[in-house]
Design a protein around this motif. Structure first.
Motif, PDB file in Angstrom:
ATOM      1  N   TYR A 134      14.566 -54.071 -44.757  1.00 62.59           N
ATOM      2  CA  TYR A 134      15.020 -52.903 -43.993  1.00 62.59           C
ATOM      3  C   TYR A 134      13.972 -52.334 -43.034  1.00 62.59           C
ATOM      4  N   ILE A 135      12.892 -53.089 -42.779  1.00 62.97           N
ATOM      5  CA  ILE A 135      11.901 -52.661 -41.794  1.00 62.97           C
ATOM      6  C   ILE A 135      12.250 -53.284 -40.448  1.00 62.97           C
ATOM      7  N   GLN A 136      12.425 -52.463 -39.420  1.00 57.50           N
ATOM      8  CA  GLN A 136      12.685 -52.968 -38.071  1.00 57.50           C
ATOM      9  C   GLN A 136      11.346 -53.392 -37.461  1.00 57.50           C
ATOM     10  N   ALA A 137      11.337 -54.560 -36.841  1.00 54.56           N
ATOM     11  CA  ALA A 137      10.093 -55.091 -36.279  1.00 54.56           C
ATOM     12  C   ALA A 137       9.761 -54.371 -34.972  1.00 54.56           C
ATOM     13  N   ARG A 138       8.675 -53.636 -34.991  1.00 53.03           N
ATOM     14  CA  ARG A 138       8.144 -52.947 -33.815  1.00 53.03           C
ATOM     15  C   ARG A 138       6.641 -53.161 -33.782  1.00 53.03           C
ATOM     16  N   GLU A 139       6.105 -53.209 -32.587  1.00 52.11           N
ATOM     17  CA  GLU A 139       4.664 -53.403 -32.430  1.00 52.11           C
ATOM     18  C   GLU A 139       4.063 -52.209 -31.709  1.00 52.11           C
ATOM     19  N   THR A 140       2.952 -51.702 -32.223  1.00 54.67           N
ATOM     20  CA  THR A 140       2.284 -50.595 -31.558  1.00 54.67           C
ATOM     21  C   THR A 140       1.463 -51.126 -30.383  1.00 54.67           C
ATOM     22  N   THR A 141       1.483 -50.363 -29.289  1.00 57.94           N
ATOM     23  CA  THR A 141       0.733 -50.761 -28.093  1.00 57.94           C
ATOM     24  C   THR A 141      -0.296 -49.714 -27.691  1.00 57.94           C
ATOM     25  N   GLY A 142      -0.564 -48.777 -28.578  1.00 54.53           N
ATOM     26  CA  GLY A 142      -1.588 -47.782 -28.287  1.00 54.53           C
ATOM     27  C   GLY A 142      -1.146 -46.382 -28.650  1.00 54.53           C
ATOM     28  N   LEU A 143      -2.097 -45.464 -28.587  1.00 57.51           N
ATOM     29  CA  LEU A 143      -1.859 -44.057 -28.897  1.00 57.51           C
ATOM     30  C   LEU A 143      -1.589 -43.267 -27.629  1.00 57.51           C
ATOM     31  N   PHE A 144      -0.706 -42.258 -27.728  1.00 58.63           N
ATOM     32  CA  PHE A 144      -0.571 -41.289 -26.643  1.00 58.63           C
ATOM     33  C   PHE A 144      -1.853 -40.460 -26.580  1.00 58.63           C
ATOM     34  N   THR A 145      -2.289 -40.150 -25.394  1.00 57.72           N
ATOM     35  CA  THR A 145      -3.548 -39.416 -25.243  1.00 57.72           C
ATOM     36  C   THR A 145      -3.353 -37.906 -25.233  1.00 57.72           C
ATOM     37  N   ASP A 146      -2.170 -37.424 -24.811  1.00 58.18           N
ATOM     38  CA  ASP A 146      -1.941 -35.980 -24.791  1.00 58.18           C
ATOM     39  C   ASP A 146      -1.801 -35.449 -26.220  1.00 58.18           C
ATOM     40  N   PRO A 147      -2.338 -34.274 -26.496  1.00 55.70           N
ATOM     41  CA  PRO A 147      -2.209 -33.716 -27.851  1.00 55.70           C
ATOM     42  C   PRO A 147      -0.780 -33.268 -28.116  1.00 55.70           C
ATOM     43  N   PRO A 148      -0.381 -33.187 -29.396  1.00 54.76           N
ATOM     44  CA  PRO A 148       0.959 -32.697 -29.723  1.00 54.76           C
ATOM     45  C   PRO A 148       1.165 -31.275 -29.231  1.00 54.76           C
ATOM     46  N   GLY A 149       2.415 -30.945 -28.921  1.00 51.46           N
ATOM     47  CA  GLY A 149       2.745 -29.593 -28.514  1.00 51.46           C
ATOM     48  C   GLY A 149       2.931 -28.696 -29.719  1.00 51.46           C
ATOM     49  N   PRO A 150       3.194 -27.415 -29.492  1.00 58.09           N
ATOM     50  CA  PRO A 150       3.382 -26.487 -30.614  1.00 58.09           C
ATOM     51  C   PRO A 150       4.634 -26.830 -31.413  1.00 58.09           C
ATOM     52  N   ALA A 151       4.542 -26.665 -32.737  1.00 59.60           N
ATOM     53  CA  ALA A 151       5.669 -26.951 -33.619  1.00 59.60           C
ATOM     54  C   ALA A 151       6.780 -25.939 -33.409  1.00 59.60           C
ATOM     55  N   VAL A 152       8.012 -26.423 -33.449  1.00 62.57           N
ATOM     56  CA  VAL A 152       9.198 -25.579 -33.340  1.00 62.57           C
ATOM     57  C   VAL A 152       9.891 -25.583 -34.701  1.00 62.57           C
ATOM     58  N   ARG A 153      10.000 -24.423 -35.309  1.00 61.73           N
ATOM     59  CA  ARG A 153      10.550 -24.316 -36.657  1.00 61.73           C
ATOM     60  C   ARG A 153      11.963 -23.751 -36.647  1.00 61.73           C
ATOM     61  N   GLY A 154      12.736 -24.162 -37.649  1.00 63.92           N
ATOM     62  CA  GLY A 154      14.088 -23.649 -37.786  1.00 63.92           C
ATOM     63  C   GLY A 154      14.581 -23.831 -39.210  1.00 63.92           C
ATOM     64  N   GLY A 155      15.716 -23.208 -39.501  1.00 60.74           N
ATOM     65  CA  GLY A 155      16.298 -23.305 -40.835  1.00 60.74           C
ATOM     66  C   GLY A 155      17.397 -24.331 -40.931  1.00 60.74           C
ATOM     67  N   ALA A 156      17.816 -24.878 -39.796  1.00 60.89           N
ATOM     68  CA  ALA A 156      18.885 -25.874 -39.770  1.00 60.89           C
ATOM     69  C   ALA A 156      18.672 -26.780 -38.569  1.00 60.89           C
TER      70      ALA A 156
END
Length: 294
Positions: A134-156
């Motif tokens: 059940y693992i789909q074959a994907r290959e990593t080609t590198g990391l994104f350089t921009d940092p993650p944005g602020p987390a958006v939280r919710g209850g649903a």
């Protein structure tokens, strides 16, 4: 050694004698596993936040950021972001899965983690490999350089989040139990194998595996869980927390191709992190083990 939840699930599933399945479980990290770990660019983790909510998250880095300096230690030279930022500052149980989709290989490590500078040090209690189903074959080609944005939280779940989940072919699930520890596991299937019923409820099939039932066994003892969905075409990370239960209704399972039983998740919290999926991916092909959806 099996815990009471795993034994209960095995017996209900018809396993003739409770067993550990095909995986060899021990506290030591084999040399081949240490080499595999050092080649990875991501480790998915399971943890609890300060309020006791359970989440699946991830730690990313260039290959070599995860190492095993000795047979019972894993060092991660990076820290998790939200929703598990700070979760291990004072030491806490952790579950980890290192996965290499390109080769359909994975290994799981459970133990206790504590912050070590700008990384985590994990003392292992369980180390084992898993089958490639059940693992789909994907290959990593590198990391994104921009940092993650602020987390958006919710209850649903929002409409966009429901669409991401409904199209997913992969997610990760965090479970655990008192006195047992935490565990991070992989789930995969054809796109659409996860059904979103509403903003607060989703379900997925439990396919045939190695008969260890670690995830379902944990849920027998503690229904808290965390799910992690990635946008493999972009960079969103969607974290879901809630409670899960196993539905043993044979008629319901029979209506879903390949399902041995169904698992229902009641969503109590959501954290979406733009840029939280840090890797670029090239898709190769779906797992030949995936049941075809009708």
């Amino acid at each position: 050694m099996l815990h009471t939840g795993e034994v209960a699930v095995q017996q209900r599933a018809g396993v003739r004698a409770p067993k550990m399945g095909s995986a060899r479980v021990g506290a030591d990290i084999p040399e081949v596993a240490a080499g595999f770990l050092a080649a990875q660019a991501v480790v998915v983790i399971a943890g609890d936040d300060a309020s006791g909510d359970r989440w699946a998250g991830a730690v990313f880095g260039a290959p070599g950021f995860a190492t095993a300096p000795d047979a019972r230690t894993v060092d991660l030279r990076a820290l998790p972001g939200e929703p598990l930022g700070g979760a291990f500052d004072n030491g806490a149980e952790i579950g980890m899965i290192a996965i290499e989709p390109a080769t359909r290989r994975r290994m799981r490590v459970n133990g206790r983690a504590e912050r070590d500078g700008e990384g985590l040090r994990v003392r292992t209690t369980q180390v084992y490999s898993n089958c490639p189903k059940y693992i789909q074959a994907r290959e990593t080609t590198g990391l994104f350089t921009d940092p993650p944005g602020p987390a958006v939280r919710g209850g649903a779940l929002t409409t966009g989040q429901r669409e991401l989940i409904a199209a997913a072919d992969t997610f990760f699930i965090a479970t655990g139990a008192e006195g047992v520890g935490l565990d991070a596991s992989h789930r995969g299937g054809a796109p659409g194998f996860v059904t979103v019923h509403s903003g607060s409820r989703l379900s997925f099939p439990d396919y045939r595996g190695n008969a260890m039932y670690m995830t379902l066994g944990n849920l027998e003892l503690d229904p808290r869980c965390g799910l992690l969905f990635w946008d493999f075409e972009g960079d969103r990370a969607l974290h879901v927390t809630g409670t899960a239960s196993t539905d043993w209704d044979a008629d319901r399972a029979a209506a879903v191709p390949g399902a041995m039983r169904m698992v229902d998740v009641e969503v109590t919290g959501v954290v979406e992190v733009p840029g939280g999926q840090r890797l670029r991916w090239d898709f190769h092909d779906y797992s030949p083990a995936n049941p075809a959806l009708v």
